[in-house]
Design a protein around this motif. Structure first.
Motif, PDB file in Angstrom:
ATOM      1  N   PHE A  40      -8.348 -14.197  -8.397  1.00 54.07           N
ATOM      2  CA  PHE A  40      -7.842 -13.156  -7.637  1.00 54.07           C
ATOM      3  C   PHE A  40      -6.582 -13.816  -6.589  1.00 54.07           C
ATOM      4  N   LYS A  41      -5.627 -12.880  -6.306  1.00 55.73           N
ATOM      5  CA  LYS A  41      -4.624 -13.578  -5.561  1.00 55.73           C
ATOM      6  C   LYS A  41      -3.892 -12.561  -4.728  1.00 55.73           C
ATOM      7  N   VAL A  42      -3.857 -12.939  -3.454  1.00 59.45           N
ATOM      8  CA  VAL A  42      -3.290 -12.058  -2.533  1.00 59.45           C
ATOM      9  C   VAL A  42      -1.678 -12.758  -1.994  1.00 59.45           C
ATOM     10  N   THR A  43      -0.835 -11.688  -1.988  1.00 57.30           N
ATOM     11  CA  THR A  43       0.464 -12.318  -1.521  1.00 57.30           C
ATOM     12  C   THR A  43       1.091 -11.108  -0.524  1.00 57.30           C
ATOM     13  N   LYS A  44       0.899 -11.727   0.802  1.00 63.24           N
ATOM     14  CA  LYS A  44       1.178 -11.055   1.963  1.00 63.24           C
ATOM     15  C   LYS A  44       2.550 -10.920   2.379  1.00 63.24           C
ATOM     16  N   ALA A  45       3.120  -9.655   2.966  1.00 64.19           N
ATOM     17  CA  ALA A  45       4.287  -9.678   3.440  1.00 64.19           C
ATOM     18  C   ALA A  45       3.882  -9.232   5.076  1.00 64.19           C
ATOM     19  N   THR A  46       3.911 -10.195   6.003  1.00 66.86           N
ATOM     20  CA  THR A  46       3.504  -9.971   7.397  1.00 66.86           C
ATOM     21  C   THR A  46       4.463 -10.878   8.176  1.00 66.86           C
ATOM     22  N   SER A  47       4.250 -10.411   9.424  1.00 71.74           N
ATOM     23  CA  SER A  47       5.177 -11.002  10.324  1.00 71.74           C
ATOM     24  C   SER A  47       5.609 -12.541  10.235  1.00 71.74           C
ATOM     25  N   THR A  48       4.788 -13.366   9.695  1.00 72.13           N
ATOM     26  CA  THR A  48       4.826 -14.594   9.735  1.00 72.13           C
ATOM     27  C   THR A  48       5.890 -15.060   8.690  1.00 72.13           C
TER      28      THR A  48
ATOM     29  N   VAL B 123     -16.646  -3.654   7.267  1.00 71.11           N
ATOM     30  CA  VAL B 123     -16.643  -4.500   5.906  1.00 71.11           C
ATOM     31  C   VAL B 123     -16.342  -3.988   4.617  1.00 71.11           C
ATOM     32  N   HIS B 124     -15.751  -4.373   3.674  1.00 69.67           N
ATOM     33  CA  HIS B 124     -15.583  -3.998   2.655  1.00 69.67           C
ATOM     34  C   HIS B 124     -15.099  -4.979   1.394  1.00 69.67           C
ATOM     35  N   PHE B 125     -14.936  -4.506   0.186  1.00 69.30           N
ATOM     36  CA  PHE B 125     -14.791  -5.288  -0.926  1.00 69.30           C
ATOM     37  C   PHE B 125     -13.842  -4.508  -2.167  1.00 69.30           C
ATOM     38  N   GLN B 126     -13.474  -5.245  -3.002  1.00 67.68           N
ATOM     39  CA  GLN B 126     -12.701  -4.723  -4.051  1.00 67.68           C
ATOM     40  C   GLN B 126     -13.274  -5.565  -5.425  1.00 67.68           C
ATOM     41  N   SER B 127     -13.280  -5.094  -6.576  1.00 67.31           N
ATOM     42  CA  SER B 127     -13.896  -5.606  -7.953  1.00 67.31           C
ATOM     43  C   SER B 127     -13.197  -4.935  -8.854  1.00 67.31           C
ATOM     44  N   ASN B 128     -12.672  -5.851  -9.833  1.00 64.91           N
ATOM     45  CA  ASN B 128     -12.115  -5.410 -11.020  1.00 64.91           C
ATOM     46  C   ASN B 128     -13.219  -5.661 -12.038  1.00 64.91           C
ATOM     47  N   ASP B 129     -13.954  -4.787 -12.234  1.00 70.67           N
ATOM     48  CA  ASP B 129     -15.190  -4.933 -13.331  1.00 70.67           C
ATOM     49  C   ASP B 129     -15.031  -4.869 -14.840  1.00 70.67           C
ATOM     50  N   ASP B 130     -13.450  -4.691 -15.081  1.00 66.07           N
ATOM     51  CA  ASP B 130     -13.323  -4.612 -16.598  1.00 66.07           C
ATOM     52  C   ASP B 130     -12.967  -5.997 -17.116  1.00 66.07           C
TER      53      ASP B 130
ATOM     54  N   LYS C 226     -11.717  -7.087 -19.601  1.00 68.43           N
ATOM     55  CA  LYS C 226     -10.480  -7.464 -20.449  1.00 68.43           C
ATOM     56  C   LYS C 226      -9.221  -7.210 -19.813  1.00 68.43           C
ATOM     57  N   GLN C 227      -8.928  -6.058 -18.846  1.00 69.99           N
ATOM     58  CA  GLN C 227      -7.702  -5.800 -18.329  1.00 69.99           C
ATOM     59  C   GLN C 227      -7.901  -5.949 -17.035  1.00 69.99           C
ATOM     60  N   PRO C 228      -6.426  -6.369 -16.591  1.00 73.15           N
ATOM     61  CA  PRO C 228      -6.089  -6.832 -15.244  1.00 73.15           C
ATOM     62  C   PRO C 228      -5.922  -5.421 -14.180  1.00 73.15           C
ATOM     63  N   CYS C 229      -5.749  -5.680 -12.830  1.00 72.70           N
ATOM     64  CA  CYS C 229      -5.582  -4.757 -12.092  1.00 72.70           C
ATOM     65  C   CYS C 229      -4.605  -4.950 -10.901  1.00 72.70           C
ATOM     66  N   VAL C 230      -3.635  -4.258 -10.557  1.00 72.74           N
ATOM     67  CA  VAL C 230      -2.699  -4.524  -9.420  1.00 72.74           C
ATOM     68  C   VAL C 230      -2.867  -3.465  -8.362  1.00 72.74           C
ATOM     69  N   ALA C 231      -2.958  -3.895  -7.237  1.00 71.77           N
ATOM     70  CA  ALA C 231      -3.065  -2.879  -5.906  1.00 71.77           C
ATOM     71  C   ALA C 231      -2.051  -3.563  -4.872  1.00 71.77           C
TER      72      ALA C 231
ATOM     73  N   SER D 298       0.117  -6.293   1.867  1.00 65.59           N
ATOM     74  CA  SER D 298      -0.444  -7.268   0.977  1.00 65.59           C
ATOM     75  C   SER D 298      -0.511  -6.614  -0.676  1.00 65.59           C
ATOM     76  N   PHE D 299      -0.019  -7.661  -1.534  1.00 67.13           N
ATOM     77  CA  PHE D 299       0.163  -7.251  -3.033  1.00 67.13           C
ATOM     78  C   PHE D 299      -1.144  -8.009  -3.651  1.00 67.13           C
ATOM     79  N   LEU D 300      -1.933  -7.320  -4.190  1.00 69.28           N
ATOM     80  CA  LEU D 300      -3.099  -7.953  -4.772  1.00 69.28           C
ATOM     81  C   LEU D 300      -3.261  -7.896  -6.270  1.00 69.28           C
ATOM     82  N   GLN D 301      -3.452  -9.098  -6.629  1.00 63.87           N
ATOM     83  CA  GLN D 301      -3.603  -9.229  -8.270  1.00 63.87           C
ATOM     84  C   GLN D 301      -4.982  -9.349  -8.606  1.00 63.87           C
ATOM     85  N   PHE D 302      -5.661  -8.750  -9.445  1.00 66.43           N
ATOM     86  CA  PHE D 302      -6.882  -8.925  -9.997  1.00 66.43           C
ATOM     87  C   PHE D 302      -7.242  -9.226 -11.510  1.00 66.43           C
TER      88      PHE D 302
END
Length: 204
Positions: free
Chosen positions: A63-71, A142-149, A151-156, A84-88
């Motif tokens: 899992f990878k997060v790429t952020k576009a924040t003020s930093t 509190v929350h979570f995200q899960s790619n339960d597949d 075989k297949q990736p997910c992008v959000a 935030s660009f999320l790759q699962f």
């Protein structure tokens, strides 16, 4: 004395909440401290290209997060928004976390994603999202995200109501904080050896 302090608590809480969000400002945008005049700012200041390589890259192994924040994108300073660009990859998760005191709005771009949030009454709300679906995580919950597949990736893509999402990962916050193993064992009603095993797992 105590009575006057108690009466001041609502004001102190409001002050704390106000300071925990992006401040208002009286100009069109915030000029970085290394720029002395607006004349030094051009159109590139309002552009962010940091996601180009990520959007066109192969899927990561974890899992990878790429952020576009003020930093990384100074033009966001004071604007109250960020991404935030999320790759699962297949089977990947974003562990339970929170963004105090921010709202997150998630859009699935590809694949399927199981998401869930827990309210302050400890009730779980969950949903399976497909490409094009959105889900809102209310402020600070509190929350979570899960790619339960398998075989297949997910992008959000996640949008936040602040120039910096301020993510607090629950597992790392609890088990990597230095809290005594004995206290954690009592809190979770398990033995110290299990606590130490959990800590080793997070360190790996």
């Amino acid at each position: 004395m105590a009575s006057s302090f108690i009466k001041s608590i609502p004001f102190l809480l409001l002050l704390a909440i106000a300071k925990a969000t992006d401040p208002d400002f009286m100009t069109d945008f915030v000029v970085p401290t290394n720029s002395t005049e607006n004349g030094a700012i051009d159109g590139s200041f309002f552009s962010f290209t940091g996601l180009r390589n990520v959007v066109n890259s192969d899927y990561p192994q974890t899992f990878k997060v790429t952020k576009a924040t003020s930093t990384k994108f100074p033009a966001l300073d004071g604007q109250g928004v960020s991404y935030s660009f999320l790759q699962f990859p297949a089977g990947a998760i974003s562990p339970p976390h929170t963004h105090p005191p921010l709202t997150e709005l998630l859009l699935v771009l590809k694949g399927r994603l199981n998401v869930g949030l827990i309210d302050t009454n400890n009730k779980l709300y969950k949903q399976t999202l497909r490409a094009g679906d959105m889900f809102v995580f209310p402020k600070g919950l509190v929350h979570f995200q899960s790619n339960d597949d398998p075989k297949q990736p997910c992008v959000a893509l996640s949008a936040f109501g602040s120039a910096d999402a301020g993510t607090v990962s629950i597992p790392r916050n609890v088990f990597s904080s230095g809290i005594d193993d004995g206290i954690l064992a009592k809190a979770f009603n398990i033995d110290v050896a299990t606590i130490q095993k959990l800590k080793r797992g997070l360190a790996g």
